[in-house]
Write a protein that holds these residues in place. Structure first.
Motif, PDB file in Angstrom:
ATOM      1  N   ILE A  66     206.367 -52.278  45.110  1.00 21.24           N
ATOM      2  CA  ILE A  66     206.812 -53.571  44.256  1.00 21.24           C
ATOM      3  C   ILE A  66     206.250 -53.851  43.012  1.00 21.24           C
ATOM      4  O   ILE A  66     206.577 -54.659  42.313  1.00 21.24           O
ATOM      5  N   GLU A  67     205.430 -52.801  42.748  1.00 24.10           N
ATOM      6  CA  GLU A  67     204.645 -52.778  41.235  1.00 24.10           C
ATOM      7  C   GLU A  67     205.875 -52.585  40.340  1.00 24.10           C
ATOM      8  O   GLU A  67     205.580 -52.789  39.110  1.00 24.10           O
ATOM      9  N   THR A  68     206.779 -52.024  40.979  1.00 25.12           N
ATOM     10  CA  THR A  68     207.823 -51.538  39.969  1.00 25.12           C
ATOM     11  C   THR A  68     208.936 -52.508  39.946  1.00 25.12           C
ATOM     12  O   THR A  68     210.000 -52.540  38.899  1.00 25.12           O
ATOM     13  N   ALA A  69     208.828 -53.776  40.550  1.00 23.16           N
ATOM     14  CA  ALA A  69     209.932 -54.674  40.591  1.00 23.16           C
ATOM     15  C   ALA A  69     209.976 -55.509  39.094  1.00 23.16           C
ATOM     16  O   ALA A  69     208.916 -55.672  38.610  1.00 23.16           O
ATOM     17  N   PRO A  70     211.053 -55.953  38.751  1.00 22.77           N
ATOM     18  CA  PRO A  70     212.417 -55.691  39.292  1.00 22.77           C
ATOM     19  C   PRO A  70     212.942 -54.353  39.325  1.00 22.77           C
ATOM     20  O   PRO A  70     212.988 -54.019  37.954  1.00 22.77           O
ATOM     21  N   SER A  71     213.400 -53.353  40.446  1.00 23.94           N
ATOM     22  CA  SER A  71     213.966 -52.125  40.041  1.00 23.94           C
ATOM     23  C   SER A  71     214.753 -51.679  41.472  1.00 23.94           C
ATOM     24  O   SER A  71     214.728 -52.492  42.500  1.00 23.94           O
ATOM     25  N   ILE A  72     215.589 -50.728  41.213  1.00 26.59           N
ATOM     26  CA  ILE A  72     216.283 -50.389  42.178  1.00 26.59           C
ATOM     27  C   ILE A  72     215.412 -49.773  43.592  1.00 26.59           C
ATOM     28  O   ILE A  72     215.761 -49.988  44.717  1.00 26.59           O
ATOM     29  N   TYR A  73     213.957 -49.524  43.151  1.00 26.49           N
ATOM     30  CA  TYR A  73     213.265 -48.966  44.073  1.00 26.49           C
ATOM     31  C   TYR A  73     212.829 -50.131  45.210  1.00 26.49           C
ATOM     32  O   TYR A  73     212.833 -49.926  46.393  1.00 26.49           O
ATOM     33  N   TYR A  74     212.351 -51.130  44.507  1.00 27.11           N
ATOM     34  CA  TYR A  74     211.972 -52.356  45.265  1.00 27.11           C
ATOM     35  C   TYR A  74     213.298 -52.910  46.079  1.00 27.11           C
ATOM     36  O   TYR A  74     213.221 -53.288  47.319  1.00 27.11           O
ATOM     37  N   HIS A  75     214.365 -52.928  45.332  1.00 28.32           N
ATOM     38  CA  HIS A  75     215.545 -53.198  45.915  1.00 28.32           C
ATOM     39  C   HIS A  75     215.951 -52.473  47.481  1.00 28.32           C
ATOM     40  O   HIS A  75     216.394 -53.310  48.347  1.00 28.32           O
ATOM     41  N   GLU A  76     215.838 -51.356  47.051  1.00 30.91           N
ATOM     42  CA  GLU A  76     215.941 -50.549  48.449  1.00 30.91           C
ATOM     43  C   GLU A  76     215.039 -50.547  49.505  1.00 30.91           C
ATOM     44  O   GLU A  76     215.407 -50.774  50.625  1.00 30.91           O
ATOM     45  N   LEU A  77     213.710 -50.728  49.243  1.00 31.69           N
ATOM     46  CA  LEU A  77     212.864 -51.118  50.414  1.00 31.69           C
ATOM     47  C   LEU A  77     213.042 -52.313  50.663  1.00 31.69           C
ATOM     48  O   LEU A  77     212.890 -52.548  52.135  1.00 31.69           O
ATOM     49  N   TYR A  78     213.215 -53.301  50.047  1.00 33.94           N
ATOM     50  CA  TYR A  78     213.653 -54.714  50.429  1.00 33.94           C
ATOM     51  C   TYR A  78     214.911 -54.873  51.407  1.00 33.94           C
ATOM     52  O   TYR A  78     214.755 -55.148  52.795  1.00 33.94           O
ATOM     53  N   ARG A  79     215.931 -54.038  51.376  1.00 33.47           N
ATOM     54  CA  ARG A  79     217.074 -53.790  52.321  1.00 33.47           C
ATOM     55  C   ARG A  79     216.364 -53.003  53.638  1.00 33.47           C
ATOM     56  O   ARG A  79     216.794 -53.471  54.609  1.00 33.47           O
ATOM     57  N   THR A  80     215.591 -52.112  53.418  1.00 38.64           N
ATOM     58  CA  THR A  80     215.084 -51.324  54.440  1.00 38.64           C
ATOM     59  C   THR A  80     214.446 -52.317  55.423  1.00 38.64           C
ATOM     60  O   THR A  80     214.495 -52.173  56.751  1.00 38.64           O
ATOM     61  N   VAL A  81     213.475 -53.202  54.831  1.00 37.76           N
ATOM     62  CA  VAL A  81     212.609 -54.068  55.591  1.00 37.76           C
ATOM     63  C   VAL A  81     213.478 -54.859  56.100  1.00 37.76           C
ATOM     64  O   VAL A  81     213.339 -55.274  57.560  1.00 37.76           O
ATOM     65  N   ASN A  82     214.430 -55.523  55.494  1.00 40.62           N
ATOM     66  CA  ASN A  82     215.308 -56.479  56.147  1.00 40.62           C
ATOM     67  C   ASN A  82     216.170 -55.999  57.489  1.00 40.62           C
ATOM     68  O   ASN A  82     216.304 -56.606  58.642  1.00 40.62           O
ATOM     69  N   THR A  83     216.798 -54.682  57.284  1.00 41.08           N
ATOM     70  CA  THR A  83     217.180 -54.102  58.476  1.00 41.08           C
ATOM     71  C   THR A  83     216.453 -53.863  59.808  1.00 41.08           C
ATOM     72  O   THR A  83     216.604 -54.154  60.899  1.00 41.08           O
ATOM     73  N   LEU A  84     215.161 -53.465  59.598  1.00 42.35           N
ATOM     74  CA  LEU A  84     214.525 -53.177  60.598  1.00 42.35           C
ATOM     75  C   LEU A  84     213.780 -54.606  61.142  1.00 42.35           C
ATOM     76  O   LEU A  84     213.644 -54.753  62.309  1.00 42.35           O
TER      77      LEU A  84
END
Length: 261
Positions: A66-84
């Motif tokens: 999240i230190e890279t936010a806003p970024s594709i890195y945080y975007h993908e992590l956010y989606r992964t956590v939501n799915t879990l």
């Protein structure tokens, strides 16, 4: 009260590697701990009649990402956590149903898209308030739940059940330091320190910014939780909110150049 059932739920969470889990009884929604409070239609017992308890789980957002936010890195992590979160709460609800306790999971968001939030900026259930009432943490100036383990860098989801499970106590102290870093860092001025604690996030401004970032594939924003100094995760990653390491800034600049628009 069913202590054995609570122990079984906690064990299920342990097996799924869920680090945060607490329980609130539904009576807590009827006795607001602060005002203004939500309308009765948003209570868990209004959404699932017969509900007696709400199990809230939390999964962390890893700080270096999240230190890279806003970024594709945080975007993908956010989606992964939501799915879990959706998968885990569905499995917990099924676990309770199999043991004779009617239960339902509540999806982590409860709205269709950011574009929907622009027109109607309210989800049908608040996991933040459920997390607060389950004793996972306290509200910060940025209107998120701060936890001692991860500060606001946590995503929550809930299971509503008819089982009467012993509730956990509310968190005993206010975790927000009032540093106002979230207020001063918000790129759209959605937070106002003068309105705290009675004010709310400017949801329209926040949603509009997320929609803009969504078109670039780098939503959500995440800056207000990125800068928050609260959380043991900062100690774990040796990250200071006061003085950013130039190496971390370099990593952010690199990640933000690629994968989005």
């Amino acid at each position: 009260m069913n202590d054995d059932l609570k122990a079984a739920v906690i064990e299920q969470c342990r097996k799924m590697e869920i680090p945060l889990v607490r329980v609130a009884n539904t009576e807590r929604w009827e006795n607001p701990p602060f005002l203004p409070w939500m309308p009765e239609d948003f209570y868990p017992q209004s959404i699932f009649p017969g509900a007696r308890s709400v199990i809230v789980i939390g999964l962390p957002i890893h700080l270096p990402v999240i230190e890279t936010a806003p970024s594709i890195y945080y975007h993908e992590l956010y989606r992964t956590v939501n799915t879990l979160l959706d998968q885990y709460t569905y499995r917990l609800a099924s676990f309770l149903n199999d043991r004779g306790h009617p239960s339902v999971f509540v999806p982590r968001d409860g709205y269709g898209s950011i574009e929907v939030l622009l027109k109607n900026p309210v989800a049908f259930f608040s996991h933040r308030h459920a997390a607060f009432l389950a004793g996972l943490g306290t509200f910060g100036v940025n209107n998120t739940i701060l936890t001692p383990e991860y500060g606001p860098r946590v995503r929550f989801a809930s299971v509503i059940t008819t089982a009467e499970i012993p509730a956990d106590p509310l968190f005993p102290e206010d975790l927000c330091t009032r540093c106002m870093l979230c207020v001063h860092s918000c790129p759209v001025g959605a937070l106002d320190e003068l309105d705290y604690p009675d004010g709310l996030t400017d949801s329209a401004a926040c949603a509009a910014n997320s929609a803009r970032l969504g078109r670039r594939h780098t939503s959500p924003c995440g800056i207000c939780i990125r800068v928050c100094p609260v959380g043991e995760d900062r100690r774990h990653y040796a990250r200071s909110a006061a003085a950013e390491d130039p190496r971390h800034l370099r990593a952010r600049e690199h990640v933000q150049k690629y994968g989005g628009l």
